[in-house]
Every structure is written in structure tokens, then in C-alpha cells.
Scaffold this motif. Structure first.
Motif, PDB file in Angstrom:
ATOM      1  N   VAL A   1       2.741  13.489 -19.720  1.00  0.00           N
ATOM      2  CA  VAL A   1       2.097  12.410 -18.977  1.00  0.00           C
ATOM      3  C   VAL A   1       3.119  11.350 -18.603  1.00  0.00           C
ATOM      4  CG1 VAL A   1       0.241  10.692 -18.993  1.00  0.00           C
ATOM      5  CG2 VAL A   1       0.007  12.808 -20.321  1.00  0.00           C
ATOM      6  N   THR A   2       3.126  10.956 -17.343  1.00  0.00           N
ATOM      7  CA  THR A   2       3.951   9.856 -16.866  1.00  0.00           C
ATOM      8  C   THR A   2       3.036   8.713 -16.453  1.00  0.00           C
ATOM      9  OG1 THR A   2       5.606  11.410 -16.046  1.00  0.00           O
ATOM     10  CG2 THR A   2       5.720   9.171 -15.211  1.00  0.00           C
ATOM     11  N   GLN A   3       3.416   7.488 -16.789  1.00  0.00           N
ATOM     12  CA  GLN A   3       2.582   6.339 -16.499  1.00  0.00           C
ATOM     13  C   GLN A   3       3.221   5.448 -15.441  1.00  0.00           C
ATOM     14  OE1 GLN A   3       0.891   4.394 -20.030  1.00  0.00           O
ATOM     15  NE2 GLN A   3       2.351   5.596 -21.219  1.00  0.00           N
ATOM     16  N   VAL A   4       2.410   4.926 -14.531  1.00  0.00           N
ATOM     17  CA  VAL A   4       2.850   3.919 -13.575  1.00  0.00           C
ATOM     18  C   VAL A   4       1.785   2.836 -13.498  1.00  0.00           C
ATOM     19  CG1 VAL A   4       3.336   3.393 -11.157  1.00  0.00           C
ATOM     20  CG2 VAL A   4       4.296   5.443 -12.196  1.00  0.00           C
ATOM     21  N   MET A   5       2.176   1.606 -13.786  1.00  0.00           N
ATOM     22  CA  MET A   5       1.254   0.481 -13.729  1.00  0.00           C
ATOM     23  C   MET A   5       1.709  -0.485 -12.645  1.00  0.00           C
ATOM     24  SD  MET A   5       0.977   0.164 -17.851  1.00  0.00           S
ATOM     25  CE  MET A   5       2.620   0.890 -17.963  1.00  0.00           C
ATOM     26  N   LEU A   6       0.782  -0.938 -11.828  1.00  0.00           N
ATOM     27  CA  LEU A   6       1.103  -1.785 -10.682  1.00  0.00           C
ATOM     28  C   LEU A   6       0.864  -3.254 -11.002  1.00  0.00           C
ATOM     29  CD1 LEU A   6      -0.505   0.308  -7.799  1.00  0.00           C
ATOM     30  CD2 LEU A   6       1.784   0.511  -8.795  1.00  0.00           C
ATOM     31  N   GLU A   7       1.739  -4.100 -10.458  1.00  0.00           N
ATOM     32  CA  GLU A   7       1.607  -5.542 -10.578  1.00  0.00           C
ATOM     33  C   GLU A   7       1.929  -6.174  -9.230  1.00  0.00           C
ATOM     34  OE1 GLU A   7       3.091  -6.813 -14.896  1.00  0.00           O
ATOM     35  OE2 GLU A   7       4.621  -5.705 -13.778  1.00  0.00           O
ATOM     36  N   GLN A   8       1.437  -7.399  -9.036  1.00  0.00           N
ATOM     37  CA  GLN A   8       1.719  -8.145  -7.803  1.00  0.00           C
ATOM     38  C   GLN A   8       1.380  -7.301  -6.571  1.00  0.00           C
ATOM     39  OE1 GLN A   8       5.760  -9.743  -7.964  1.00  0.00           O
ATOM     40  NE2 GLN A   8       5.643  -9.863 -10.200  1.00  0.00           N
ATOM     41  N   VAL A   9       0.221  -6.680  -6.604  1.00  0.00           N
ATOM     42  CA  VAL A   9      -0.185  -5.783  -5.518  1.00  0.00           C
ATOM     43  C   VAL A   9      -0.530  -6.589  -4.266  1.00  0.00           C
ATOM     44  CG1 VAL A   9      -1.878  -4.071  -4.782  1.00  0.00           C
ATOM     45  CG2 VAL A   9      -1.043  -4.074  -7.150  1.00  0.00           C
ATOM     46  N   GLN A  10       0.055  -6.182  -3.143  1.00  0.00           N
ATOM     47  CA  GLN A  10      -0.263  -6.762  -1.839  1.00  0.00           C
ATOM     48  C   GLN A  10      -0.654  -5.628  -0.898  1.00  0.00           C
ATOM     49  OE1 GLN A  10       2.543  -9.951  -0.393  1.00  0.00           O
ATOM     50  NE2 GLN A  10       3.819  -9.147  -2.058  1.00  0.00           N
ATOM     51  N   THR A  11      -1.723  -5.800  -0.171  1.00  0.00           N
ATOM     52  CA  THR A  11      -2.154  -4.776   0.786  1.00  0.00           C
ATOM     53  C   THR A  11      -2.179  -5.369   2.195  1.00  0.00           C
ATOM     54  OG1 THR A  11      -4.485  -5.333   0.414  1.00  0.00           O
ATOM     55  CG2 THR A  11      -3.548  -3.567  -0.938  1.00  0.00           C
ATOM     56  N   GLY A  12      -2.089  -4.469   3.171  1.00  0.00           N
ATOM     57  CA  GLY A  12      -2.114  -4.909   4.559  1.00  0.00           C
ATOM     58  C   GLY A  12      -0.869  -5.654   4.986  1.00  0.00           C
ATOM     59  N   VAL A  13       0.257  -5.422   4.286  1.00  0.00           N
ATOM     60  CA  VAL A  13       1.502  -6.116   4.610  1.00  0.00           C
ATOM     61  C   VAL A  13       2.284  -5.329   5.653  1.00  0.00           C
ATOM     62  CG1 VAL A  13       1.672  -7.248   2.379  1.00  0.00           C
ATOM     63  CG2 VAL A  13       2.670  -4.977   2.669  1.00  0.00           C
ATOM     64  N   GLU A  14       3.140  -6.032   6.383  1.00  0.00           N
ATOM     65  CA  GLU A  14       3.978  -5.369   7.381  1.00  0.00           C
ATOM     66  C   GLU A  14       5.192  -4.765   6.693  1.00  0.00           C
ATOM     67  OE1 GLU A  14       6.319  -6.398  11.567  1.00  0.00           O
ATOM     68  OE2 GLU A  14       4.916  -7.838  10.677  1.00  0.00           O
ATOM     69  N   LEU A  15       5.431  -3.475   6.906  1.00  0.00           N
ATOM     70  CA  LEU A  15       6.545  -2.771   6.282  1.00  0.00           C
ATOM     71  C   LEU A  15       7.458  -2.187   7.347  1.00  0.00           C
ATOM     72  CD1 LEU A  15       4.694  -0.847   3.403  1.00  0.00           C
ATOM     73  CD2 LEU A  15       5.939  -3.013   3.243  1.00  0.00           C
ATOM     74  N   ASP A  16       8.740  -2.389   7.164  1.00  0.00           N
ATOM     75  CA  ASP A  16       9.740  -1.866   8.091  1.00  0.00           C
ATOM     76  C   ASP A  16       9.732  -0.337   8.047  1.00  0.00           C
ATOM     77  OD1 ASP A  16      12.306  -1.022   9.253  1.00  0.00           O
ATOM     78  OD2 ASP A  16      12.858  -3.139   9.144  1.00  0.00           O
ATOM     79  N   GLU A  17       9.778   0.287   9.192  1.00  0.00           N
ATOM     80  CA  GLU A  17       9.786   1.749   9.284  1.00  0.00           C
ATOM     81  C   GLU A  17      10.961   2.353   8.518  1.00  0.00           C
ATOM     82  OE1 GLU A  17       8.727   5.581  10.244  1.00  0.00           O
ATOM     83  OE2 GLU A  17       7.567   3.769  10.670  1.00  0.00           O
TER      84      GLU A  17
END
Length: 223
Positions: free
Chosen positions: A188-204
């Protein structure tokens, strides 16, 4: 409680590469998902998960990854649905993983390792499908509502993909908090998210992989 021995640097790199080849994950064995009857939760919860994931356009977050041997890594995660994802590990690690245009590329220049495979051959495909339908291509095996979280375990129906993916959502607000992959060997590998932002502009350029052997050591630096 039995303590986990400190991993060597070589062990940590090996586990990191191994987990990438099976997908991404969370939930340590001691904090795993319970197995109630599937009917314990209404179908509305599944629909809520589908609506949230299908409504995502972009996501940016800090992440903490716990590998099967107990070693920990941190970094930045970028996701652009439906087809792109990047895990940028904090220094001194030079590990990078980019999914784009149906291919998943893992690169560790320090170990002179580079691997590429189809996204469809990993549990990661569940998050990057153009349309997420939990009745198509996957099977929901467990659901659990606990405190203010909804946990959902899904298994790909494709024989090419071994293991399972558990998604954990917070209720207030409803958002993806963490996920877990169990590979074919039960690791099992774990990944926990913090400071989540959605709908942000991301460079291609974030989702474009360039071979460091050709483009140089800074070929995949963040713009």
C-alpha cells in the motif's frame, strides 16, 4: 506496536519506482477501509463522487506520500482532467512522474531510470478518464462513511490492472483528501493532499515530459 525499520535510500527509491508502476495511493494497513456491505450506503453517494470528479477541471495541491516501507516523500501535485497529471517531488529527490496523452512517464535521473507505460494499465486511469462512471470499467467493492469522510474502494475490471484504488473525500466541503493504491502484492502506498486548489490555471508545459539526457538536467523544471 511494532516499529518500522528506517529504510535505506536505495530502498526508498526502489519502493517509489515500484509504486509508480502500479499507480498512486493512501491508507496505511493499520488505517485501512472497513468492509461493510455495499448496500450500507445509498447510490446517491456514488453519484456525488462521480459528479465531483467529472466536475474537476484542474487541481493543484501539496502532497505527502508514505511508501510501503514507511519512508516518506513530499511534493507538488498538478492534475488537469481528463488526461494529465504531474507529481513533482521535493528536493533533494529528482523523481518526477508525468501522465499525459495516455502515457505515464516515471523519471529518476539520480538513478538513471526512466519508465513509460500506458495510463490505462494503471489504477490512475480511474481518475483520468474523460468521463468517470463507477459502473463502467471499474467495480465498487467497498464504501464507508466515517465521521466527516466518505471512503470508496474501486477495482478496475481490466485484467491488465492489478490492485485497487481507494478514494477518500471530505464532506465539508466535499473534496478529494487522499487516495490509496494496493498493488498485486498487497503493498500500500499513501498520498495525502493539503492546500488543495481547484479550477486554477495551469501552464501546458507542466504536463510535457522532456528527456533529461537530450534536453539537459533542467528540462522538466516547473515554468
Amino acid at each position: 506496536m511494532t516499529s518500522i525499520p528506517s529504510p535505506t535510500a536505495a530502498d526508498a527509491r526502489h519502493v517509489s519506482r515500484r509504486h509508480v508502476l502500479f499507480g498512486l495511493g493512501i491508507l496505511a494497513a493499520g488505517a485501512g477501509l472497513a468492509r461493510p456491505a455495499l448496500a450500507a450506503l445509498p447510490a446517491e453517494d456514488v453519484q456525488r463522487v462521480e459528479a465531483y470528479l467529472n466536475g474537476l477541471t484542474t487541481l493543484e495541491a501539496r502532497f505527502t506520500q508514505i511508501n510501503p516501507n514507511g519512508s516518506t516523500s513530499r511534493g507538488l501535485l498538478f492534475m488537469r482532467r481528463p488526461d494529465a497529471l504531474r507529481l513533482q517531488y521535493d528536493r533533494p529527490s529528482r523523481v518526477l512522474m508525468i501522465a499525459s496523452e495516455g502515457r505515464l512517464t516515471y523519471s529518476d535521473p539520480a538513478m538513471n531510470q526512466q519508465t513509460s507505460l500506458s495510463v490505462e494499465d494503471t489504477p490512475l486511469s480511474i481518475l483520468l478518464r474523460p468521463r468517470i462512471d463507477l459502473d463502467e470499467g471499474v467495480r465498487v467493492t467497498d464504501m464507508l462513511r466515517q465521521n466527516d469522510e466518505l471512503q470508496l474502494r474501486v477495482v478496475p475490471t481490466s485484467a491488465k490492472v492489478q490492485g485497487s484504488l481507494t478514494l477518500v473525500f471530505g464532506d465539508r466541503p466535499f473534496e478529494l483528501r487522499r487516495w490509496a493504491v494496493v498493488d498485486a502484492q498487497g503493498l500500500v502506498t499513501q498520498v495525502m493532499l493539503e492546500q488543495v486548489q481547484t479550477g486554477v490555471e495551469l501552464d501546458e508545459q507542466i504536463f510535457r515530459f522532456r528527456n533529461p539526457k537530450i534536453w539537459g538536467p533542467n528540462a522538466n523544471a516547473l515554468p
